[in-house]
Design a protein around this motif. Structure first.
Motif, PDB file in Angstrom:
ATOM      1  N   GLY A 343      -6.541 -15.485   3.332  1.00 45.58           N
ATOM      2  CA  GLY A 343      -6.510 -15.173   1.914  1.00 45.58           C
ATOM      3  C   GLY A 343      -6.060 -13.767   1.604  1.00 45.58           C
ATOM      4  N   ALA A 344      -5.974 -12.919   2.649  1.00 47.85           N
ATOM      5  CA  ALA A 344      -5.543 -11.532   2.448  1.00 47.85           C
ATOM      6  C   ALA A 344      -4.018 -11.442   2.533  1.00 47.85           C
ATOM      7  N   SER A 345      -3.474 -10.329   2.068  1.00 49.03           N
ATOM      8  CA  SER A 345      -2.018 -10.167   2.001  1.00 49.03           C
ATOM      9  C   SER A 345      -1.403  -9.999   3.386  1.00 49.03           C
ATOM     10  N   VAL A 346      -0.092 -10.227   3.440  1.00 46.39           N
ATOM     11  CA  VAL A 346       0.665  -9.969   4.665  1.00 46.39           C
ATOM     12  C   VAL A 346       0.507  -8.494   5.049  1.00 46.39           C
ATOM     13  N   ARG A 347       0.612  -7.604   4.067  1.00 43.41           N
ATOM     14  CA  ARG A 347       0.469  -6.165   4.340  1.00 43.41           C
ATOM     15  C   ARG A 347      -0.870  -5.861   5.000  1.00 43.41           C
ATOM     16  N   ASN A 349      -2.843  -7.845   6.708  1.00 37.18           N
ATOM     17  CA  ASN A 349      -2.949  -8.435   8.043  1.00 37.18           C
ATOM     18  C   ASN A 349      -2.109  -7.710   9.082  1.00 37.18           C
ATOM     19  N   ILE A 350      -0.913  -7.287   8.694  1.00 36.33           N
ATOM     20  CA  ILE A 350       0.011  -6.752   9.694  1.00 36.33           C
ATOM     21  C   ILE A 350      -0.314  -5.310  10.074  1.00 36.33           C
ATOM     22  N   THR A 351      -1.082  -4.602   9.230  1.00 35.60           N
ATOM     23  CA  THR A 351      -1.391  -3.201   9.536  1.00 35.60           C
ATOM     24  C   THR A 351      -2.802  -3.007  10.097  1.00 35.60           C
ATOM     25  N   LEU A 352      -3.530  -4.093  10.326  1.00 33.85           N
ATOM     26  CA  LEU A 352      -4.930  -3.988  10.750  1.00 33.85           C
ATOM     27  C   LEU A 352      -5.134  -3.149  12.006  1.00 33.85           C
ATOM     28  N   ALA A 353      -4.227  -3.272  12.978  1.00 34.92           N
ATOM     29  CA  ALA A 353      -4.420  -2.596  14.263  1.00 34.92           C
ATOM     30  C   ALA A 353      -3.907  -1.157  14.268  1.00 34.92           C
ATOM     31  N   THR A 354      -3.302  -0.701  13.169  1.00 32.59           N
ATOM     32  CA  THR A 354      -2.701   0.639  13.164  1.00 32.59           C
ATOM     33  C   THR A 354      -3.196   1.496  12.002  1.00 32.59           C
ATOM     34  N   LEU A 355      -4.348   1.158  11.440  1.00 32.28           N
ATOM     35  CA  LEU A 355      -4.843   1.904  10.282  1.00 32.28           C
ATOM     36  C   LEU A 355      -5.119   3.371  10.608  1.00 32.28           C
ATOM     37  N   GLY A 362      -8.191  10.623   8.317  1.00 32.46           N
ATOM     38  CA  GLY A 362      -9.127   9.548   8.015  1.00 32.46           C
ATOM     39  C   GLY A 362      -8.945   8.897   6.672  1.00 32.46           C
ATOM     40  N   VAL A 363      -7.921   9.290   5.930  1.00 31.01           N
ATOM     41  CA  VAL A 363      -7.692   8.719   4.596  1.00 31.01           C
ATOM     42  C   VAL A 363      -6.400   7.904   4.626  1.00 31.01           C
ATOM     43  N   LEU A 364      -6.503   6.634   4.260  1.00 31.23           N
ATOM     44  CA  LEU A 364      -5.349   5.748   4.210  1.00 31.23           C
ATOM     45  C   LEU A 364      -4.866   5.642   2.770  1.00 31.23           C
ATOM     46  N   THR A 365      -3.632   6.047   2.528  1.00 27.93           N
ATOM     47  CA  THR A 365      -3.083   5.952   1.175  1.00 27.93           C
ATOM     48  C   THR A 365      -2.347   4.625   1.007  1.00 27.93           C
ATOM     49  N   PRO A 366      -2.405   4.017  -0.165  1.00 22.07           N
ATOM     50  CA  PRO A 366      -1.687   2.757  -0.399  1.00 22.07           C
ATOM     51  C   PRO A 366      -0.198   2.873  -0.107  1.00 22.07           C
ATOM     52  N   ARG A 367       0.378   4.023  -0.412  1.00 22.33           N
ATOM     53  CA  ARG A 367       1.813   4.198  -0.178  1.00 22.33           C
ATOM     54  C   ARG A 367       2.136   4.129   1.307  1.00 22.33           C
ATOM     55  N   ALA A 368       1.355   4.821   2.145  1.00 22.49           N
ATOM     56  CA  ALA A 368       1.595   4.803   3.592  1.00 22.49           C
ATOM     57  C   ALA A 368       1.429   3.394   4.143  1.00 22.49           C
ATOM     58  N   ASP A 369       0.425   2.684   3.641  1.00 27.43           N
ATOM     59  CA  ASP A 369       0.164   1.318   4.095  1.00 27.43           C
ATOM     60  C   ASP A 369       1.331   0.405   3.732  1.00 27.43           C
ATOM     61  N   ARG A 370       1.821   0.527   2.491  1.00 21.40           N
ATOM     62  CA  ARG A 370       2.933  -0.328   2.049  1.00 21.40           C
ATOM     63  C   ARG A 370       4.206  -0.025   2.828  1.00 21.40           C
ATOM     64  N   HIS A 385       8.246 -13.658   0.210  1.00 25.38           N
ATOM     65  CA  HIS A 385       8.632 -13.192  -1.127  1.00 25.38           C
ATOM     66  C   HIS A 385       8.210 -11.745  -1.324  1.00 25.38           C
ATOM     67  N   SER A 386       7.011 -11.413  -0.804  1.00 27.51           N
ATOM     68  CA  SER A 386       6.469 -10.078  -0.973  1.00 27.51           C
ATOM     69  C   SER A 386       5.413  -9.841   0.091  1.00 27.51           C
ATOM     70  N   ALA A 387       5.282  -8.585   0.548  1.00 25.22           N
ATOM     71  CA  ALA A 387       4.243  -8.247   1.518  1.00 25.22           C
ATOM     72  C   ALA A 387       2.855  -8.351   0.907  1.00 25.22           C
ATOM     73  N   GLU A 388       2.784  -8.528  -0.409  1.00 24.51           N
ATOM     74  CA  GLU A 388       1.490  -8.655  -1.083  1.00 24.51           C
ATOM     75  C   GLU A 388       1.040 -10.113  -1.200  1.00 24.51           C
ATOM     76  N   GLN A 389       1.888 -11.069  -0.827  1.00 23.65           N
ATOM     77  CA  GLN A 389       1.472 -12.465  -0.936  1.00 23.65           C
ATOM     78  C   GLN A 389       0.504 -12.811   0.197  1.00 23.65           C
ATOM     79  N   PRO A 390      -0.395 -13.775  -0.002  1.00 24.90           N
ATOM     80  CA  PRO A 390      -1.347 -14.154   1.046  1.00 24.90           C
ATOM     81  C   PRO A 390      -0.616 -14.622   2.303  1.00 24.90           C
ATOM     82  N   VAL A 391      -1.074 -14.170   3.458  1.00 26.99           N
ATOM     83  CA  VAL A 391      -0.423 -14.552   4.707  1.00 26.99           C
ATOM     84  C   VAL A 391      -0.545 -16.057   4.936  1.00 26.99           C
ATOM     85  N   GLY A 392      -1.580 -16.682   4.359  1.00 27.17           N
ATOM     86  CA  GLY A 392      -1.744 -18.122   4.495  1.00 27.17           C
ATOM     87  C   GLY A 392      -0.650 -18.932   3.835  1.00 27.17           C
TER      88      GLY A 392
END
Length: 509
Positions: A343-347, A349-355, A362-370, A385-392
């Motif tokens: 149910g979470a976005s592609v973004r 899911n794909i960045t989970l191991a590199t946060l 120690g601060v993750l900015t939305p821009r860096a994540d995107r 369609h978008s990295a914000e769409q659910p990975v499912g």
């Protein structure tokens, strides 16, 4: 028959006919509309237009209970089993036999002993033995759950049997049982729709092969017309280029992983050695210990004995998080249950191991994540369609690319792959093979466990064969053959089982 989601038409089939006694193979890339077609035929998806007639009666679209009453049984790619319930309860869910006492007094109580007996009979009918029918399904490995789902569908005595990737998680012996079951159903006068990514399997089984591309039926071929080259061309719209596999690394390369006498529940002792830049395959039949080996190295299953060295040092992971921190990644067998948050976005899911890496102090900015997610999606060729769409919402092949991208971005020293292309079409497979090979060229050590021998023969520098939790053969690339691997896996005769260090040197000389 068609199916649309909003303005997007995902399925458009002018006409399709099945006859009794016929097996129809269905192939196509991920996202071609295969599972949507099967959903419409089984009533789990409501068609937007068109009609379906089964044995003279029209199906009420979107009514799986009506489809089942008309004789349609679907073995779905993702098993709709209830994990907390036992094997017997899942097999007879909704139709468990009432006890004689319950029938006498009009009670809802059912006969537990009769349920167990009928469940065992169903499993035996599809060639499954030795499964505890009182055990919760969630505690069983994926291949066993697959066979339970097949037995459940078979128990409805269907007229039309729909098999959606039924062998994707099975080894050769178990897959042969499923194919024999499909032939048996057709010989008895039933119709079979068989979706598969293993083209040799589809070609050997089917009386007709239909090809879907972009939701449309683009080819309806006889077995003689359905060569592998023709099927691939129809599926992808062009010829599929084959990637060059890199040569084995030199024997001077660093030993990244070494196990000696490694044991765990149902595993071992196992002696193993993997070098930097090497792709080591792990073959074996269902229950041979392939997944247990990877999970034990990762720390997901407790070790009971032996030693593990990682990058020359003793390694004692108490939890998978210890392995991740040390530089080990695992692509598990079941991406939806064990790897992705659907149910979470592609973004996300794909960045989970590199946060940690993309965070600043120690601060993750939305821009860096995107930006990080955007780079990974582009490099991996994930279609979305978008990295914000659910990975499912992505196809199986694109979901698997997201899982690979997560670990490759983390730059591990060792990558463990359990069924790396399960449920993935030929086009996505070629892309994933390329990712694995490129990573190995850059020095990553890879251990790939797979039930697909063709896959291991194609991508690996060396293959170890497992049986009963032990390594029974260690085969260098120049001696690769299906016969040698299957002989060792089945234990029909003594297979070569050299010292792992000697085998590694021979393979990389």
């Amino acid at each position: 028959m068609s199916k649309s989601y909003g303005p997007v038409k995902v399925l458009d089939i002018p006409e399709l006919e099945l006859t009794s006694g016929q097996i129809v193979g269905v192939v196509g890339e991920n996202g071609a509309g295969k599972s949507t077609l099967m959903g419409v035929l089984s009533g789990t998806v409501a068609a937007s237009t068109g009609s379906i007639v089964i044995d003279g009666q029209e199906l009420h679209s979107g009514r799986p209970d009506h489809a089942q009453s008309l004789g349609v049984s679907l073995v779905a790619q993702e098993f709709p089993l209830v994990g907390k319930l036992s094997v017997a309860e899942n097999l007879l869910l909704g139709r468990r036999p009432a006890s004689s006492e319950g029938r006498r007094f009009g009670s809802w109580r059912y006969d537990r002993a009769g349920t167990r007996a009928e469940a065992r009979a169903l499993l035996a009918d599809v060639g499954v033995e030795g499964v505890d029918v009182d055990r919760p399904v969630e505690r069983l490995p994926v291949p066993v759950r697959q066979m339970i789902e097949i037995a459940k569908a078979w128990g409805h005595h269907p007229l039309v049997l729909i098999l959606d990737e039924p062998t994707s998680s099975l080894g050769p012996v178990e897959a042969d049982k499923v194919l024999a079951l499909a032939r048996r159903h057709a010989e008895a006068g039933g119709a079979v729709l068989f979706i598969g990514h293993r083209l040799d399997e589809v070609r050997a089984l089917a009386d007709r092969v239909i090809v879907l591309r972009g939701g449309r039926l683009v080819a309806d071929l006889t077995p003689e017309q359905a060569s592998e080259e023709r099927l691939i061309r129809e599926m992808v719209g062009s010829e599929l280029a084959k990637a060059d596999v890199s040569p084995p690394p030199s024997v001077e390369r660093e030993v990244v992983l070494r196990t000696e006498g490694l044991t765990a529940d149902g595993l071992g002792p196992v002696d193993l050695e993997v070098r930097a830049g090497e792709i080591l395959g792990v073959a074996g039949l269902m229950g041979s210990g392939r997944s247990r080996l990877l999970h034990t190295v990762m720390g997901a299953q407790p070790r009971t004995g032996g030693t593990v060295e990682f990058q020359g040092r003793a390694f004692h992971p108490r939890h998978p998080a210890d392995s991740v921190a040390a530089g080990i990644g695992l692509v598990p067998e079941d991406r939806k249950e064990q790897s992705l948050v659907l149910g979470a976005s592609v973004r996300w899911n794909i960045t989970l191991a590199t946060l940690r890496r993309i965070s600043r102090r120690g601060v993750l900015t939305p821009r860096a994540d995107r930006e990080h997610a955007g780079r990974l999606v582009q490099e991996l060729g994930v279609r979305l369609h978008s990295a914000e769409q659910p990975v499912g919402d992505l196809s199986g092949g694109n979901q698997q690319k997201v899982v690979f991208g997560r670990w490759l971005a983390a730059e591990p020293r060792l990558l463990l792959l359990d069924e790396p292309t399960r449920g993935v079409d030929v086009g996505a497979k070629a892309e994933i093979y390329g990712l694995i090979d490129e990573a190995a060229k850059e020095g990553l050590a890879v251990v790939a466990a797979s039930s697909e021998l063709e896959e291991l023969l194609w991508i690996c520098h060396r293959i170890v064969v497992m049986a009963h939790g032990r390594v029974v053969a260690d085969i260098p690339r120049e001696r690769f053959s299906k016969e040698l691997i299957m002989t060792a896996a089945a234990g029909t005769q003594s297979a070569p089982s050299p010292d792992p260090q000697a085998a590694a040197k021979e393979a990389m000389a």
